[in-house]
Design a protein around this motif. Structure first.
Motif, PDB file in Angstrom:
ATOM      1  N   ILE A  66      37.235  19.329  19.341  1.00  0.00           N
ATOM      2  CA  ILE A  66      36.346  20.173  20.147  1.00  0.00           C
ATOM      3  C   ILE A  66      36.318  21.577  19.548  1.00  0.00           C
ATOM      4  O   ILE A  66      37.252  21.971  18.836  1.00  0.00           O
ATOM      5  CB  ILE A  66      36.854  20.168  21.626  1.00  0.00           C
ATOM      6  N   GLY A  67      35.284  22.343  19.816  1.00  0.00           N
ATOM      7  CA  GLY A  67      35.185  23.725  19.330  1.00  0.00           C
ATOM      8  C   GLY A  67      35.220  23.757  17.814  1.00  0.00           C
ATOM      9  O   GLY A  67      34.495  23.024  17.132  1.00  0.00           O
ATOM     10  N   GLY A  68      36.124  24.557  17.278  1.00  0.00           N
ATOM     11  CA  GLY A  68      36.215  24.715  15.835  1.00  0.00           C
ATOM     12  C   GLY A  68      36.600  23.431  15.114  1.00  0.00           C
ATOM     13  O   GLY A  68      36.396  23.310  13.909  1.00  0.00           O
ATOM     14  N   SER A  71      43.042  18.595  15.847  1.00  0.00           N
ATOM     15  CA  SER A  71      43.408  19.641  16.808  1.00  0.00           C
ATOM     16  C   SER A  71      44.486  20.502  16.182  1.00  0.00           C
ATOM     17  O   SER A  71      45.557  20.004  15.844  1.00  0.00           O
ATOM     18  CB  SER A  71      43.937  19.016  18.104  1.00  0.00           C
ATOM     19  N   LYS A  72      44.183  21.774  16.008  1.00  0.00           N
ATOM     20  CA  LYS A  72      45.171  22.649  15.375  1.00  0.00           C
ATOM     21  C   LYS A  72      46.406  22.760  16.267  1.00  0.00           C
ATOM     22  O   LYS A  72      47.533  22.599  15.801  1.00  0.00           O
ATOM     23  CB  LYS A  72      44.573  24.027  15.111  1.00  0.00           C
ATOM     24  N   SER A  73      46.185  23.022  17.545  1.00  0.00           N
ATOM     25  CA  SER A  73      47.325  23.176  18.459  1.00  0.00           C
ATOM     26  C   SER A  73      47.970  21.822  18.739  1.00  0.00           C
ATOM     27  O   SER A  73      49.160  21.735  19.020  1.00  0.00           O
ATOM     28  CB  SER A  73      46.848  23.779  19.779  1.00  0.00           C
ATOM     29  N   GLY A 130      42.118  29.946  11.813  1.00  0.00           N
ATOM     30  CA  GLY A 130      41.744  29.626  13.198  1.00  0.00           C
ATOM     31  C   GLY A 130      40.708  28.508  13.224  1.00  0.00           C
ATOM     32  O   GLY A 130      40.000  28.281  12.237  1.00  0.00           O
ATOM     33  N   GLY A 131      40.608  27.832  14.354  1.00  0.00           N
ATOM     34  CA  GLY A 131      39.702  26.688  14.476  1.00  0.00           C
ATOM     35  C   GLY A 131      38.294  26.974  13.985  1.00  0.00           C
ATOM     36  O   GLY A 131      37.730  26.239  13.174  1.00  0.00           O
ATOM     37  N   ARG A 132      37.713  28.075  14.443  1.00  0.00           N
ATOM     38  CA  ARG A 132      36.304  28.334  14.113  1.00  0.00           C
ATOM     39  C   ARG A 132      36.119  28.810  12.675  1.00  0.00           C
ATOM     40  O   ARG A 132      34.992  28.944  12.206  1.00  0.00           O
ATOM     41  CB  ARG A 132      35.695  29.321  15.111  1.00  0.00           C
ATOM     42  N   PHE A 133      37.218  29.079  11.985  1.00  0.00           N
ATOM     43  CA  PHE A 133      37.156  29.467  10.566  1.00  0.00           C
ATOM     44  C   PHE A 133      37.674  28.332   9.674  1.00  0.00           C
ATOM     45  O   PHE A 133      38.039  28.561   8.532  1.00  0.00           O
ATOM     46  CB  PHE A 133      38.011  30.716  10.330  1.00  0.00           C
ATOM     47  N   ALA A 145      30.594  34.266  19.176  1.00  0.00           N
ATOM     48  CA  ALA A 145      30.977  34.472  20.581  1.00  0.00           C
ATOM     49  C   ALA A 145      32.498  34.573  20.732  1.00  0.00           C
ATOM     50  O   ALA A 145      33.013  35.515  21.336  1.00  0.00           O
ATOM     51  CB  ALA A 145      30.448  33.317  21.432  1.00  0.00           C
ATOM     52  N   GLU A 146      33.207  33.595  20.169  1.00  0.00           N
ATOM     53  CA  GLU A 146      34.651  33.533  20.400  1.00  0.00           C
ATOM     54  C   GLU A 146      35.389  34.619  19.624  1.00  0.00           C
ATOM     55  O   GLU A 146      36.451  35.073  20.030  1.00  0.00           O
ATOM     56  CB  GLU A 146      35.183  32.146  20.002  1.00  0.00           C
ATOM     57  N   SER A 147      34.806  35.036  18.499  1.00  0.00           N
ATOM     58  CA  SER A 147      35.494  36.032  17.678  1.00  0.00           C
ATOM     59  C   SER A 147      35.299  37.451  18.217  1.00  0.00           C
ATOM     60  O   SER A 147      36.216  38.269  18.154  1.00  0.00           O
ATOM     61  CB  SER A 147      34.981  35.974  16.232  1.00  0.00           C
TER      62      SER A 147
HETATM   63  O1  PA5 Z   1      38.157  28.447  17.282  1.00  0.00           O
HETATM   64  C1  PA5 Z   1      39.075  28.059  17.973  1.00  0.00           C
HETATM   65  O2  PA5 Z   1      40.250  28.389  17.754  1.00  0.00           O
HETATM   66  C2  PA5 Z   1      38.829  27.118  19.128  1.00  0.00           C
HETATM   67  O3  PA5 Z   1      37.477  26.901  19.333  1.00  0.00           O
HETATM   68  C3  PA5 Z   1      39.502  25.786  18.865  1.00  0.00           C
HETATM   69  O4  PA5 Z   1      38.964  25.212  17.710  1.00  0.00           O
HETATM   70  C4  PA5 Z   1      39.323  24.824  20.041  1.00  0.00           C
HETATM   71  O5  PA5 Z   1      39.761  25.415  21.250  1.00  0.00           O
HETATM   72  C5  PA5 Z   1      40.110  23.537  19.808  1.00  0.00           C
HETATM   73  O6  PA5 Z   1      41.458  23.825  19.618  1.00  0.00           O
HETATM   74  P1  PA5 Z   1      42.424  22.824  18.873  1.00  0.00           P
HETATM   75  O7  PA5 Z   1      41.974  22.669  17.472  1.00  0.00           O
HETATM   76  O8  PA5 Z   1      43.780  23.449  18.961  1.00  0.00           O
HETATM   77  O9  PA5 Z   1      42.357  21.528  19.611  1.00  0.00           O
END
Ligand code: PA5
Length: 462
Positions: free
Chosen positions: A93-95, A155-157, A222-225, A307-309
């Protein structure tokens, strides 16, 4: 004589002229004085970013240089390709999802998932599961038979509830249908690396339990990068995308985006204009509008990145600032018939970013038909390509008449090299914009809080 084809390695360019005061007036456009005033800020920010890059605080700049990881990704893709999967399902999800989605839409055939194996050159279809809608997920499970599917959990986390719940469903299904021993042929993990100082990822014990191939997301990315890490590059390689051309695109863009001079660095120039637009010209929204279907998900990817950054309550000195522009995604020409009325006549509070493609992969002539209708002469024997270019120009000119500032990013063609350049450019632009706003570009405390509350509501501990 045959017309010389532009090389696939021709660089993208930017054009900020329509965001200038000479075009849209000083109230809405950046003046030479605005740029002069921001120049020392940009230089200061460049020094900080360069120093922090050298200290390896942010890893995204240098992902394309990591030849060992690129080799690991390509070797694994070659290994899994031998198994002739019909489907690649990304759980993330997300990044962890938006980068590969953008690449797939840009570089794959428009109806790739609907076409046959031969047309896909033996590569799998792609399904990116970036939500927890049970209807969608069940439908994917019905469509993708486990014996024909490779799942890549990203998933990074390693603790994101949406992704982990998807994984639990898939592991259960694989165990029941194929048996635990077969899971290593159907599941690949992408998560943070192991190490004493690294946070523990719940995906590590999963990888151990089933002896899974697993890729690392560097801690300083980070995820989005992360699109140029294994997050984007493993699925890209498995789908047959040219990951080497992407690395070359990043390298060429890095060269341009490492220049200290505001006017010579495309990422800094765009960052400065967007920042000035928001803080001095009331352009609190940033519209990303590609004129090519293939780039629609690049706009989606940008929306998260911006947005997130930048959307931050506190600045780096803990002052409450509520910073950030609202990014909006649009698509030309489609959204001319949905959004442009507002864009031209509604509040003048947006900066427009047009993604323009000079040469489409196909040319489609509009035939010389319907001779009885005289009003169609202008379309007869023209091409859709020419019409798209005219629509883009028409919108740009109409925006100018309404004194709406716009910038262009021009791609000579859509390919692995140019798309990587666009993504890299926007990443460096975001890093610079974050410095100008004086916020932490690389955290997302507002997202984390929601995750904690949802977990608590599900009966989990903190
Ligand atoms: O950019 C980000 O850090 C977030 O959008 C994450 O990518 C997103 O919340 C998913 O996190 P994760 O990769 O830990 O599951």
């Amino acid at each position: 004589m045959q017309k010389k084809k532009a090389s696939a390695y021709t660089d993208i360019r930017i054009d900020i002229s329509r965001a200038k005061s000479t075009v849209v007036g000083p109230e809405h456009g950046v003046t030479p004085g605005d740029l002069r005033e921001i120049e020392p800020e940009v230089l200061k920010a460049h020094k900080v970013l360069s120093a922090e890059r050298r200290q390896k605080k942010y890893g995204f700049y240098d992902l394309y240089k990591d030849k060992a990881t690129l080799k690991q990704v390509k070797d694994a893709a070659a290994h899994f390709s031998e198994m002739e999967y019909k489907n690649l399902v990304v759980l993330g999800i997300g990044g962890s999802a938006l980068g590969i989605t953008a690449l797939h839409t840009a570089l794959g055939d428009p109806y790739r998932n609907l076409s046959g194996r031969k047309a896909r050159k033996g590569r799998p279809r792609l399904f990116v599961m970036d939500n927890i809608d049970p209807v969608t997920f069940k439908a994917m499970m019905r469509l993708c038979k486990p014996e024909k599917t490779l799942y890549n959990v990203i998933s990074k986390s390693g603790g994101t509830a949406e992704t982990i719940s998807q994984l639990m469903i898939i592991v259960d299904m694989l165990e029941k249908q194929l048996g635990a021993d077969a899971i290593k042929d159907h599941l690949v993990v992408t998560t943070s690396p192991r190490g004493e100082n690294a946070p523990k990822s719940l995906l590590h014990p999963v990888a151990d339990a089933y002896d899974l191939v697993s890729f690392d997301i560097p801690l300083n990315v980070g995820g989005r990068f992360s699109v140029f890490s294994p997050v984007g590059m493993f699925p890209a390689a498995l789908l047959g995308m040219d990951v080497d051309a992407m690395a070359a695109g990043c390298a060429a863009m890095d060269k341009q985006c490492s220049r200290s001079s505001l006017l010579e660095n495309p990422a800094y120039l765009r960052a400065a204009v967007q920042y000035l637009m928001d803080t001095r010209k009331g352009k609190v929204m940033s519209v990303m509008m590609p004129y090519a279907d293939g780039l629609r998900d690049v706009a989606d990817w940008y929306r998260q990145l911006w947005a997130e950054s930048l959307g931050k309550r506190y600045d780096l000195d803990k002052n409450e600032v509520y910073a950030g522009q609202t990014p909006i995604k649009a698509l030309g020409a489609t959204d001319q018939h949905s959004q442009v009325q507002l864009y031209r006549e509604g509040p003048n509070n947006k900066i427009f970013n047009i993604l323009e493609v000079k040469r489409f992969a196909s040319t489609l002539r509009i035939p010389d038909v319907l001779p009885q209708i005289k009003g169609l002469d202008y379309l007869r024997n023209a091409t859709m390509n020419k019409l798209m270019a005219a629509e883009l120009q028409g919108t740009l000119d109409a925006l100018k008449v309404s004194r709406r500032p716009a910038m262009r990013i021009i791609l000579p063609a859509v390919n692995a090299y140019t798309v990587a350049q666009v993504l890299y450019l926007l990443e460096v632009e975001t890093a610079m914009a974050g410095r100008l706003y004086h916020v932490n570009t690389f955290d997302q405390p507002g997202v984390e809080e929601g995750k904690i509350i949802a977990r608590r509501l599900m009966g989990g501990d903190r």
